[in-house]
Design an enzyme around this catalytic site. Structure first.
Site, PDB file in Angstrom:
ATOM      1  N   GLU A  45       1.062  -0.828   0.013  1.00  9.49           N
ATOM      2  CA  GLU A  45      -0.236   0.240  -0.412  1.00  9.49           C
ATOM      3  C   GLU A  45       1.190   1.624  -0.247  1.00  9.49           C
ATOM      4  O   GLU A  45       1.551   1.182   0.813  1.00  9.49           O
ATOM      5  CB  GLU A  45      -1.061  -0.080   1.210  1.00  9.49           C
ATOM      6  CG  GLU A  45      -1.649  -1.298   0.612  1.00  9.49           C
ATOM      7  CD  GLU A  45      -2.504  -1.260   2.622  1.00  9.49           C
ATOM      8  OE1 GLU A  45      -3.311  -0.101   2.796  1.00  9.49           O
ATOM      9  OE2 GLU A  45      -3.687  -2.432   2.123  1.00  9.49           O
ATOM     10  N   HIS A  85      -8.289   2.438   1.354  1.00 12.37           N
ATOM     11  CA  HIS A  85      -8.497   1.806   2.670  1.00 12.37           C
ATOM     12  C   HIS A  85      -9.075   2.581   3.035  1.00 12.37           C
ATOM     13  O   HIS A  85      -8.235   3.415   4.242  1.00 12.37           O
ATOM     14  CB  HIS A  85      -6.132   1.167   2.924  1.00 12.37           C
ATOM     15  CG  HIS A  85      -6.541   0.483   4.698  1.00 12.37           C
ATOM     16  ND1 HIS A  85      -5.681   0.052   4.736  1.00 12.37           N
ATOM     17  CD2 HIS A  85      -7.061   0.302   5.374  1.00 12.37           C
ATOM     18  CE1 HIS A  85      -5.616  -1.053   5.531  1.00 12.37           C
ATOM     19  NE2 HIS A  85      -6.682  -0.425   6.562  1.00 12.37           N
TER      20      HIS A  85
END
Ligand SMILES: NC(=O)c1ccc[n+]([C@@H]2O[C@H](COP(=O)([O-])OP(=O)(O)OC[C@H]3O[C@@H](n4cnc5c(N)ncnc54)[C@H](O)[C@@H]3O)[C@@H](O)[C@H]2O)c1
Length: 303
Positions: free
Chosen positions: A260, A278
């Site tokens: 990420e 997210h």
């Protein structure tokens, strides 16, 4: 005065509450090397996911022995060496309840997005396409939703999915759970073989091995939909993409990624994937509750 360092941001009202209660609060992100120095001067460190509190940071804190508490605003504590901190007398806490409803709502949102092509319609309409025939979807009503892991978030998903007319089943390493008889417990193998939608709500395994990979996907129904709003890597991204390409999996939704921010172009460009960056806990309500829980933990720890 008790000194609190918030490295990844903290709700404004929580900061004010702590200051009004006599705590000193410093809101500042530090790169690891700098954090090693700064951490020596604080009693409490509050992090989200960006700051990693690994062994070298904890070792630095132990030089002054001032640090007593590390709080993760959120659920997953995989960015903190929890055992090492605790072994050295530093308490580690998280805010497990604050975001369950928000993550559950995002999960349901992703299921609708997949079933009705909402994400990809947004993309293609903006590029001038009108794919009315191509985007014939399915209803969630009457479909079987299999939940892997039946903790706080999955239970919130289950309630909402039931209200939408879905047949909800679950599996859990600790299950079956008393008080949830309206949802049928089964083994992972049973669950994945009969579910139309599968949503994972478990932490990453300690060895980071995916719980859903090619061998599990092979046992699923053709045309299954898969959601991961839990932790990146719980569902293998490459195996998922292969199954999307072959048509075995009809659609997937991901809020969390093996890396990420993700750089996986195949994933980013896949028209059968519904993506969010997210944001499971990124609601005003969840952030407000996280702030309240943090304040509560700090006040109780330094009564
Ligand atoms: N997307 C987001 O922003 C976001 C926000 C909050 C939480 N999360 C993640 O969601 C996940 C679930 O959170 P929660 O609060 O419901 O956790 P929880 O601890 O309440 O529930 C997890 C459940 O999974 C079960 N479990 C663990 N490993 C399993 C396995 N291999 N197979 C079957 N069951 C297993 C546990 O027994 C437990 O009942 C966590 O990974 C958390 O980090 C994501």
């Amino acid at each position: 005065m008790i000194r609190v360092l918030a490295t990844d941001g903290m709700e404004k009202t929580a900061v004010e509450d702590l200051k009004n209660s006599g705590f000193e609060v410093v809101e500042q992100f530090y790169e690891p090397e700098e954090l090693k120095e700064q951490i020596k001067n604080f009693d409490v460190v509050v992090v989200r996911s960006a700051t990693k509190v690994r062994q070298p940071i904890i070792d630095a804190a132990l030089e002054t022995k001032k640090l007593k508490l590390v709080i993760r605003g959120g659920v997953g504590v995989d960015n903190i060496d929890v055992d090492y901190a605790k072994m050295n007398g530093i308490e580690v806490r998280n805010t497990p309840n604050a975001s369950s409803a928000s993550v559950a709502e995002l999960t349901i949102g992703h299921m609708f997005a997949m079933a009705r092509y909402i994400n990809i319609s947004n993309v293609t309409m903006r590029s001038g396409q009108w794919n009315k025939k191509k985007y014939e979807g399915i209803e969630l009503n009457g479909k079987t939703l299999g939940l892997i892991g039946f903790g706080r978030i999955a239970r919130e998903v289950a309630k909402r999915a039931k209200a939408l007319g879905m047949n909800v089943i679950y599996t859990d390493i600790f299950g079956p759970f008393e008080g949830f008889e309206e949802f049928k417990f089964m083994t992972l193998d049973e669950l994945i073989s009969i579910s139309d939608f599968i949503s994972v709500h478990i932490p990453a395994a300690p060895d980071k091995k995916p719980v859903i990979a090619a061998d599990q996907i092979a046992k699923m129904k053709d045309g299954v939909f898969i959601v991961n709003c839990a932790r990146g890597g719980v569902v293998s991204e490459n195996d998922l993409l292969d199954a999307l390409d072959s048509g075995k999996v009809a659609g997937a939704a991901l809020d969390v990624f093996e890396e990420e921010p993700t750089k996986n172009e195949r994933l980013l460009k896949h028209e059968k994937v519904s993506l969010t960056p997210h944001i499971g806990a990124a609601t005003k309500e969840a952030q407000g509750r996280i702030g309240e829980e943090i304040v509560d933990i700090i006040k109780k720890s330094f009564k």
